[in-house]
Design an enzyme around this catalytic site. Structure first.
Site, short mmCIF file in Angstrom:
data_model
loop_
_atom_site.label_atom_id
_atom_site.label_comp_id
_atom_site.label_asym_id
_atom_site.label_seq_id
_atom_site.Cartn_x
_atom_site.Cartn_y
_atom_site.Cartn_z
CE LYS A 1 6.59 8.34 -1.78
NZ LYS A 1 5.66 7.32 -2.29
CB CYS B 1 1.18 -2.26 0.62
SG CYS B 1 0.47 -0.68 0.90
NE ARG C 1 -1.77 1.53 -2.08
CZ ARG C 1 -0.66 2.27 -2.03
NH1 ARG C 1 0.28 2.01 -1.16
NH2 ARG C 1 -0.50 3.29 -2.85
CG ASP D 1 0.17 10.11 0.85
OD1 ASP D 1 -0.46 9.09 1.19
OD2 ASP D 1 0.64 10.25 -0.30
NE ARG E 1 8.09 3.25 -0.24
CZ ARG E 1 6.76 3.41 -0.20
NH1 ARG E 1 6.08 3.00 0.84
NH2 ARG E 1 6.11 3.95 -1.21
C1 UD1 Z 1 3.09 6.56 -5.81
C2 UD1 Z 1 1.88 7.37 -5.49
O1 UD1 Z 1 1.56 8.31 -6.18
N1 UD1 Z 1 1.21 7.02 -4.38
C3 UD1 Z 1 0.09 7.79 -3.96
C4 UD1 Z 1 -1.14 7.36 -4.74
O2 UD1 Z 1 -1.29 5.96 -4.52
P1 UD1 Z 1 -2.29 5.14 -5.45
O3 UD1 Z 1 -2.19 5.62 -6.83
O4 UD1 Z 1 -2.03 3.70 -5.17
O5 UD1 Z 1 -3.67 5.55 -4.81
P2 UD1 Z 1 -5.12 5.46 -5.45
O6 UD1 Z 1 -5.67 6.84 -5.59
O7 UD1 Z 1 -5.05 4.61 -6.66
O8 UD1 Z 1 -5.90 4.66 -4.32
C5 UD1 Z 1 -6.96 5.21 -3.58
C6 UD1 Z 1 -7.93 4.11 -3.18
O9 UD1 Z 1 -8.46 3.49 -4.35
C7 UD1 Z 1 -8.32 2.08 -4.28
N2 UD1 Z 1 -8.06 1.54 -5.64
C8 UD1 Z 1 -7.06 2.09 -6.39
C9 UD1 Z 1 -6.78 1.60 -7.64
C10 UD1 Z 1 -7.53 0.51 -8.12
O10 UD1 Z 1 -7.33 0.00 -9.23
N3 UD1 Z 1 -8.52 -0.01 -7.33
C11 UD1 Z 1 -8.81 0.48 -6.09
O11 UD1 Z 1 -9.70 0.00 -5.41
C12 UD1 Z 1 -7.10 1.88 -3.34
O12 UD1 Z 1 -7.11 0.59 -2.76
C13 UD1 Z 1 -7.29 2.99 -2.34
O13 UD1 Z 1 -8.18 2.58 -1.34
O14 UD1 Z 1 -2.26 8.08 -4.28
C14 UD1 Z 1 -2.60 7.84 -2.89
C15 UD1 Z 1 -3.87 8.58 -2.58
O15 UD1 Z 1 -3.67 9.94 -2.64
C16 UD1 Z 1 -1.42 8.27 -2.01
O16 UD1 Z 1 -1.70 7.90 -0.69
C17 UD1 Z 1 -0.14 7.59 -2.46
O17 UD1 Z 1 0.95 8.16 -1.78
C1 PEP Z 2 1.42 5.56 0.32
C2 PEP Z 2 2.48 6.18 -0.19
O1 PEP Z 2 3.24 5.73 -1.23
P1 PEP Z 2 2.99 4.45 -2.16
O2 PEP Z 2 1.74 4.69 -2.95
O3 PEP Z 2 4.19 4.44 -3.05
O4 PEP Z 2 2.88 3.26 -1.25
C3 PEP Z 2 2.93 7.48 0.34
O5 PEP Z 2 3.73 8.15 -0.36
O6 PEP Z 2 2.52 7.86 1.44
#
Ligand code: UD1
Ligand code: PEP
Length: 422
Positions: free
Chosen positions: A22, A118, A123, A308, A400
């Site tokens: 996904k 969320c 996030r 995850d 999802r």
């Molecule tokens: C669609 C997808 O691929 N989702 C995955 C992606 O989410 P996602 O890309 O949202 O996860 P991130 O690695 O960006 O987030 C990790 C941490 O960084 C923080 N953060 C992130 C971006 C930002 O601009 N500022 C900030 O503070 C977030 O709040 C969180 O606490 O990676 C996560 C961490 O492996 C997984 O749990 C999700 O399943």
């Molecule tokens: C947190 C997850 O997805 P998303 O970043 O799309 O919310 C997930 O795949 O567990």
């Protein structure tokens, strides 16, 4: 609203096919916005998040066709006819922010709704925005939307991520492929989904080096072409189903599973008394010991233990011998499954980002509620080994990220069904 009914039972046996990831597919699909030529994705998972991304891309003018029962997705973005990603779609799924980098890089302007918080954490998207600014983007936040401009096109630059964010690395990587000059992404995320994205972008004609390490270098090109790409295996679906025989006993082969995708997770399974071996078709999993041993787990960016899989691992540890400590270091609110597991008799104490789980001999079935995607599947796993019946509500979270969950688990002997309620 549908629910999943699970009756706890004995050992499992057989094979479970693992789908394409996904989280890879959700970043590969927006890559179509970088090129006028078609992009074909093979081994796509059949999930509601993929349908949401389809809707979003279509709203921007892309053609997206699902073929072979959804396993192949044909994308074409000859013209981007609308440059605004609306809140109505973006709010459904945070990965929607991944259209920003590609649209801005190709068109020089884009308006994308902020995704909002969320259940698992606030996030923010500040790291995405800072990375694009380092490439010369001019950004304004207005009425809940990011208004982005790069009138003369994006320019290569040095991006230093304060945290190795998966999504920010993906957005910056896609944007950098069409920026003028060289972009260096420092402290980039190293997840397999990023390696998969880089491979697809390279097949489209991008010049990228270093994916899978924390420094990625991109030499911008004038245009990208089309490509056909096979989506990497879903390591989170893989890890989830590896826990089914660990929890219920028996032996299950995960078809398409690869050890390199789940090494940190396998180390923890080994410590808990679960054997994982490589087979011709994937990975095979069975318990080595009669009882599961308590272990400590800390979630980290790849190659560490994935956040995850934290909820699913907690389900296993609920009946381990001894006390386990789980530390959640990625998201600030990712223990919502704990109170639901406690309704099934688990002994869990949550203090901030730390959950202490003291094993009990047996969980008891109960009506429980899914609060997010991985929480929902952790309740199903717990229900598989609990005494009696567990009914998991709010399964739209599950849809999802898990295709055909009932067929996959009943195929190895689990007693599970979906109850449709209008
Ligand atoms: C669609 C997808 O691929 N989702 C995955 C992606 O989410 P996602 O890309 O949202 O996860 P991130 O690695 O960006 O987030 C990790 C941490 O960084 C923080 N953060 C992130 C971006 C930002 O601009 N500022 C900030 O503070 C977030 O709040 C969180 O606490 O990676 C996560 C961490 O492996 C997984 O749990 C999700 O399943
Ligand atoms: C947190 C997850 O997805 P998303 O970043 O799309 O919310 C997930 O795949 O567990």
């Amino acid at each position: 609203m549908d629910s999943i009914l699970v009756r706890g039972g004995g050992p499992l046996a057989g094979q479970i096919p693992i789908a394409g990831a996904k989280n890879a597919c959700l970043t590969l699909m927006p890559a179509t916005l970088l090129s006028e030529e078609p992009l074909t994705l093979i081994n796509a998972p059949r999930l509601s998040d993929i349908r949401t991304m389809t809707q979003l891309l279509q709203s921007l003018g892309a053609e997206v066709t699902s073929l072979q029962d959804g396993q192949v997705i044909a994308l074409s973005s000859h013209d981007i006819s609308n440059h605004t990603a609306h809140y109505d779609i973006v709010r459904k799924m945070r990965a929607s922010i991944l259209v920003l980098g590609p649209m801005l890089a190709r068109e020089g302007h884009a308006v994308v709704s902020l995704p909002g918080g969320c259940a698992i954490g606030a996030r923010p998207v500040d790291l995405h925005l800072k990375a694009l600014e380092a490439m010369g983007a001019e950004l304004e936040l207005k009425d809940g939307y990011v208004h982005a401009k790069a009138p003369g096109g994006l320019k290569g630059g040095n991006v230093d991520f304060d945290f190795a964010s998966v999504g920010a690395t993906e957005n910056a990587l896609m944007a950098a492929t069409l920026a003028k000059g060289t972009t260096v992404l420092n402290n980039a995320a190293r997840e397999p989904e990023i390696v998969d994205l880089a491979q697809c972008l390279r097949a489209m004609g991008a010049h990228i080096e270093g994916e899978g390490t924390s420094v990625i270098t991109v030499e911008g090109v004038d245009r990208l072409g089309g490509a056909t790409h096979t989506v990497v295996t879903d390591r989170i679906e893989l890890g989830t189903y590896m826990l089914a025989p660990a929890i219920c006993g028996g032996e299950v082969e995960l078809l398409g599973g690869q050890m390199t995708l789940v090494e940190a997770f396998c180390e923890k399974l080994d410590a808990a008394g679960v054997d994982v071996s490589e087979t011709a078709g994937g990975l095979s999993v069975k318990r080595r010991t009669a009882d599961i041993r308590a272990i400590n787990v800390t979630t980290e960016p790849f190659p560490g233990f994935p956040t995850d899989l934290q909820a699913q691992m907690m389900a296993l540890l609920c009946t381990a011998q001894g006390t386990s400590v789980l530390e959640e270091k990625i998201f600030e609110n990712r223990f919502m499954h704990a109170p639901e597991l406690m309704r099934m008799g688990a002994d869990i104490d949550v203090q901030g980002g730390t959950a202490t789980v003291t094993g009990v001999p047996k969980l008891k079935g109960a009506p429980v509620m899914a609060t997010d995607l991985r929480a929902s599947v952790s309740l199903i796993l717990a229900g598989l080994a609990a005494e009696g019946e567990t009914r998991v509500g709010r399964v739209y979270h599950l849809d999802r990220g898990y295709e055909h969950v009932v067929a996959k688990l009943s195929g190895v002997g689990a007693d599970i069904e979906r109850i449709s309620e209008s």
